[in-house]
Design an enzyme around this catalytic site. Structure first.
Site, PDB file in Angstrom:
ATOM      1  N   ASP A   1       6.184   2.637  -4.324  1.00  0.00           N
ATOM      2  CA  ASP A   1       6.076   3.796  -3.442  1.00  0.00           C
ATOM      3  C   ASP A   1       4.818   4.604  -3.754  1.00  0.00           C
ATOM      4  O   ASP A   1       4.695   5.151  -4.849  1.00  0.00           O
ATOM      5  CB  ASP A   1       7.319   4.672  -3.624  1.00  0.00           C
ATOM      6  CG  ASP A   1       7.282   5.924  -2.779  1.00  0.00           C
ATOM      7  OD1 ASP A   1       6.490   5.979  -1.817  1.00  0.00           O
ATOM      8  OD2 ASP A   1       8.052   6.859  -3.083  1.00  0.00           O
TER       9      ASP A   1
ATOM     10  N   HIS B   1       9.791   3.288  -1.415  1.00  0.00           N
ATOM     11  CA  HIS B   1      10.167   4.661  -1.096  1.00  0.00           C
ATOM     12  C   HIS B   1      11.666   4.790  -0.833  1.00  0.00           C
ATOM     13  O   HIS B   1      12.208   4.170   0.088  1.00  0.00           O
ATOM     14  CB  HIS B   1       9.378   5.086   0.143  1.00  0.00           C
ATOM     15  CG  HIS B   1       9.325   6.564   0.389  1.00  0.00           C
ATOM     16  ND1 HIS B   1       8.828   7.460  -0.525  1.00  0.00           N
ATOM     17  CD2 HIS B   1       9.684   7.305   1.469  1.00  0.00           C
ATOM     18  CE1 HIS B   1       8.877   8.678  -0.019  1.00  0.00           C
ATOM     19  NE2 HIS B   1       9.402   8.621   1.190  1.00  0.00           N
TER      20      HIS B   1
ATOM     21  N   SER C   1      12.304  11.879  -0.546  1.00  0.00           N
ATOM     22  CA  SER C   1      10.999  12.223  -0.003  1.00  0.00           C
ATOM     23  C   SER C   1      10.898  13.750   0.075  1.00  0.00           C
ATOM     24  O   SER C   1      11.174  14.426  -0.897  1.00  0.00           O
ATOM     25  CB  SER C   1      10.792  11.546   1.353  1.00  0.00           C
ATOM     26  OG  SER C   1       9.440  11.493   1.672  1.00  0.00           O
TER      27      SER C   1
END
Length: 512
Positions: free
Chosen positions: A453, A480, A187
């Site tokens: 995601d 994700h 991320s």
């Protein structure tokens, strides 16, 4: 700003102010604008039954502190602070690689020092493992408070300089003169991993950048597009039922009795004033967030670190929304979804009041709820990245009541009038120019994304988007940061293959 990976996440993400079912507050876990934040980390003893034993020995993990510079870009400023880091040398053999897990917009945890895919790689490749907590998150407090004067030291550039300073110090401390370094992140830390390789290639030899939104974007309206598409794949009738429920909820805004019905059904912490546009935007963003958070982390094996929502999937929510129950309406089933999420997050009511959100976000003490990451991460998005998940996409089922203007207003009300849309646009333009966005000129980076995601829309997902000196792994059917979590019996073949491809590429680059 939905973003967080758990380890960050290492992110992840993300996740608000007067904290509702997606906005934390009293519970251990909450989803805030794309991130999951944890007020308290559960121990490995509370893992799912399907979770295998830790790969490494938790008893071998050391928690240490590094004396870090406050401002890397002002030589005359000699202030320092203590930055937390973890070490696990259980698998290390002299000459082996050095793995550096980059912390992000949440508290770092020692769980990741004995578990996760990177520990599997460390065992295979005889690596020494470090994890460095990001400044201003967790226990790494560079300043006495979170005032605006203090937050000026919070930026991705300062974080990268922290990594550089730390790397140089560890080379000296452990006599790591010729070892190769690998940066890991998911991320936002996935961005940092790639950017570390970009800006400090003499210090890091390889990077694994997972679920990284490299393109900073003011209005990330396509986020809801991915949510919509995966809901449709899961159940073809689910979006239709959500839209019907949202339209019914919006229709209730037209009269005071409707405000009362909304307040009662969704267990709002305060009475709703349907004429207050900011409260309405906050509420509808929260109700959409019930679905957004589950899509973003769908079937990702977060249960090993104690996530309360790990067993809830988008199928769970869609089964509720399309239940074959002639006695219940789409609206009533929408309410049931909210009840489920309130229970999962440990909440008694849905908090939505915008002014309360702003007041909470303005708190500057380290012991405030917002200090778990919400104030800091929102500051970073308002100063560097945007990433605002608005309802401005036309063809999606969640209505149009939380527009870009709502997120811009939040920046202004929390941090000051200077944070208008023009300021945000300039900040985002500068970030993309500084790092290169998806046109990043870098080598020996493994870019990993999953099709479920929503953040993959801002990342590198195909080999033709980057140099042949990098490797792109796009995993259909994963969410994700899914490749970063430990192996689980339920992992789909594509996820297992993706982890093996990462190990194969690391082995090749580290031996050549």
């Amino acid at each position: 700003m939905k973003i967080y990976c758990g380890l960050l996440l290492l992110l992840t993400m993300l996740a608000t102010p007067s904290f509702s079912s997606r906005r934390g507050g009293l519970g251990d876990e909450h989803f805030f604008r794309g991130k999951l934040f944890y007020h308290h980390h559960n121990s490995l003893g509370s893992t799912l039954e399907t979770q295998a034993s830790p790969i490494g020995d938790p008893e071998k993990v050391q928690t240490l502190w590094y004396n870090q510079k406050l401002d890397h870009f002002t030589p005359s400023d000699t202030k320092t602070w203590r930055q937390r880091y973890y070490v696990n040398d259980q698998f290390y053999k002299p000459g082996g690689p050095i793995f550096l897990m980059i912390g992000g917009e949440g508290e770092a945890t020692d769980i990741w020092m004995s578990n996760g895919a990177w520990i599997t790689y460390a065992k295979e490749l005889n690596a020494l493992c470090f994890q460095l907590e990001h400044r201003f998150y967790g226990k790494s407090h560079p300043t006495p408070d979170l005032s605006l004067e203090s937050l000026r030291y919070l930026s991705s550039q300062q974080a990268l300089a922290d990594l550089a300073s730390f790397t140089k110090a560890m080379k000296d401390t452990y006599n790591l003169t010729s070892n190769k370094w690998v940066a890991f992140g998911g991320s936002y830390p996935g961005n940092l991993a790639a950017w570390y390789r970009l800006k400090y290639p003499h210090l890091v030899d390889v990077a694994v950048s997972t679920s990284a939104p490299l393109l900073a974007q003011l209005n990330f309206k396509d986020y809801l597009g991915v949510v919509r598409d995966y809901i449709k794949v899961t159940n073809s009738q689910c979006n239709e039922q959500i839209q019907e429920a949202v339209e019914r909820t919006q229709g209730l805004l037209g009269r005071r009795t409707g405000w009362w019905m909304i307040s009662k059904n969704f267990k709002l912490c305060d009475d709703l004033d349907g004429s207050n546009q900011m409260d309405v935007a906050s509420l509808f963003e929260t109700l959409a967030g019930n679905f957004e958070g589950i899509v973003q982390y769908n079937v990702d094996n977060r249960g090993f670190e104690g996530s309360n929502t790990a067993n809830i999937t988008i199928k769970t929510l869609c089964d509720i929304m399309v239940a074959n129950d002639a006695k219940s309406s789409a609206f009533e089933r929408f309410v049931k979804v909210n009840d489920l999420m309130l229970n999962a997050y440990g909440k008694n009511c849905t908090d939505f009041k915008y002014t309360k959100s702003v007041k909470d976000m303005q708190q500057t003490k380290w012991d405030s709820d917002a200090a778990s990451g919400e104030r800091q991460w929102t500051y970073q998005t308002c100063n560097e990245f945007g990433f605002f998940q608005s309802s401005d996409l036309i063809d999606q089922p969640f209505g149009n009541l939380f527009s870009l203007n709502y997120s811009v207003r939040l920046c202004k009300d929390v941090y000051g009038e200077i944070y208008d849309q023009k300021f945000l646009e300039n900040a985002i333009e500068w970030s993309n120019a500084y790092y290169g966005a998806r046109d990043i000129k870098v080598s020996r980076v493994i870019f990993v994304n999953g099709s479920i995601d929503p953040w993959h829309k801002l990342g590198i997902t195909s080999q033709n988007q980057t140099s042949s000196e990098n490797v792109v792994i796009f995993i259909n059917g994963t969410a994700h940061c899914a490749n970063m979590y430990p192996d689980a019996p339920s992992d789909i073949p594509a996820l297992k293959a993706g982890r093996q491809e990462i190990l194969h590429q690391l082995t090749e680059w580290l031996t050549n």
